[in-house]
Write an enzyme that holds these catalytic residues in place. Structure first.
Site, PDB file in Angstrom:
ATOM      1  N   GLY A 198       8.490  -0.724   7.197  1.00 36.87           N
ATOM      2  CA  GLY A 198       7.593  -1.357   8.151  1.00 36.87           C
ATOM      3  C   GLY A 198       6.239  -1.573   7.504  1.00 36.87           C
TER       4      GLY A 198
ATOM      5  N   GLN B 254      -2.771  -3.246   6.953  1.00 36.87           N
ATOM      6  CA  GLN B 254      -2.522  -2.523   5.696  1.00 36.87           C
ATOM      7  C   GLN B 254      -2.636  -3.445   4.481  1.00 36.87           C
ATOM      8  OE1 GLN B 254       1.377  -0.629   7.064  1.00 36.87           O
ATOM      9  NE2 GLN B 254       0.587   0.923   5.661  1.00 36.87           N
TER      10      GLN B 254
ATOM     11  N   CYS C 281       3.707   7.053   4.770  1.00 36.23           N
ATOM     12  CA  CYS C 281       2.952   5.820   4.988  1.00 36.23           C
ATOM     13  C   CYS C 281       2.548   5.238   3.645  1.00 36.23           C
ATOM     14  CB  CYS C 281       1.714   6.149   5.826  1.00 36.23           C
ATOM     15  SG  CYS C 281       0.693   4.708   6.175  1.00 36.23           S
ATOM     16  N   LEU C 282       2.747   3.926   3.486  1.00 37.80           N
ATOM     17  CA  LEU C 282       2.385   3.281   2.220  1.00 37.80           C
ATOM     18  C   LEU C 282       0.882   3.379   1.944  1.00 37.80           C
ATOM     19  CD1 LEU C 282       4.568   0.038   2.422  1.00 37.80           C
ATOM     20  CD2 LEU C 282       5.093   2.156   1.201  1.00 37.80           C
TER      21      LEU C 282
ATOM     22  N   HIS D  77       4.835   3.810  14.602  1.00 37.61           N
ATOM     23  CA  HIS D  77       3.928   4.067  13.474  1.00 37.61           C
ATOM     24  C   HIS D  77       3.087   2.823  13.178  1.00 37.61           C
ATOM     25  CE1 HIS D  77       3.201   5.840   9.289  1.00 37.61           C
ATOM     26  NE2 HIS D  77       2.886   4.577   9.110  1.00 37.61           N
ATOM     27  N   GLU D  78       3.715   1.644  13.176  1.00 36.14           N
ATOM     28  CA  GLU D  78       2.982   0.401  12.858  1.00 36.14           C
ATOM     29  C   GLU D  78       2.041   0.000  13.993  1.00 36.14           C
ATOM     30  OE1 GLU D  78       3.182  -0.090   9.877  1.00 36.14           O
ATOM     31  OE2 GLU D  78       5.145   0.747   9.401  1.00 36.14           O
TER      32      GLU D  78
ATOM     33  N   HIS E 202      -1.035   1.873  13.526  1.00 38.74           N
ATOM     34  CA  HIS E 202      -1.883   1.253  12.498  1.00 38.74           C
ATOM     35  C   HIS E 202      -2.767   0.174  13.104  1.00 38.74           C
ATOM     36  CE1 HIS E 202      -0.991   2.743   8.511  1.00 38.74           C
ATOM     37  NE2 HIS E 202       0.316   2.647   8.673  1.00 38.74           N
TER      38      HIS E 202
HETATM   39 CO    CO Z   1       1.888   3.495   7.661  1.00 37.04          CO
END
Ligand code: CO
Length: 186
Positions: free
Chosen positions: A55, A60, A103-104, A145-146, A149
């Protein structure tokens, strides 16, 4: 019927913005102009695939827009989806489940986080139409999660004070160099 990712034109992948940058703490703007979405989504898919994520939220990669993509098909045969989700709102949630998240934007830090198990969201697809859909399992988790963000929230915000202390130094390292000197799973 919600379209799967219809974008095929190849674009460059973008650098993922790391912990410490203010755009990750910004509540993004509603998408109103859909003409720019295909190009943004294309670069987001390139980035997510390159980074092996399931995702990605638009902020991000530097876009202050209420847009996220998910592709959980490799992780969940039955409930996996490949979707573009725009202007999403969670309209119902139920159950509770603990799952490990990463998380990236916060590399090499993973933690078990408790969230609702199943969600129903209302959102727009790339066709601008509104949809309501129910998700569970890894897809529900990825979408929650997204969406966080896009509201300026990160998964580490759910950690206890004690666990936050354990990653404090690593978070500082990420904000300085993009990576912690060692990984950790909480
Ligand atoms: Co993340």
């Amino acid at each position: 019927m919600i379209q799967e990712n219809p974008i095929n034109n190849s674009t460059d992948c973008l650098p993922v913005i790391k912990y410490g940058e203010s755009i990750l703490r910004t509540k993004v703007r509603t998408v109103k102009d859909f003409t720019i979405i295909p190009e943004i989504v294309s670069s987001m898919y390139e980035t997510m695939r390159y980074e092996n994520g399931n995702g990605l939220a638009a902020n991000q990669v530097g876009w202050d827009l209420n847009l996220l993509i998910i592709d959980t098909r490799n992780h969940d045969d039955e409930n996996g989806y490949n979707q573009i989700i725009i202007n999403a709102k969670i309209i119902h949630s139920e159950g509770e489940i603990i799952m490990e998240e990463g998380c990236l934007s916060i590399p090499n830090i993973r933690a078990e986080i408790k969230r609702p198990e199943t969600i129903i969201i209302k959102f727009q697809n790339i066709d601008q139409k509104y949809y309501e859909q129910k998700y569970t399992g890894i897809t529900s988790r990825a979408i929650q999660h997204e969406i966080d963000h896009l509201n300026g929230k990160l998964f580490i915000d759910y950690l206890s004070q004690t666990k936050r202390m354990l990653i404090k130094k690593r978070l500082l390292e990420i904000s300085k160099t993009g990576n912690p000197s060692s990984g950790i799973i909480l």
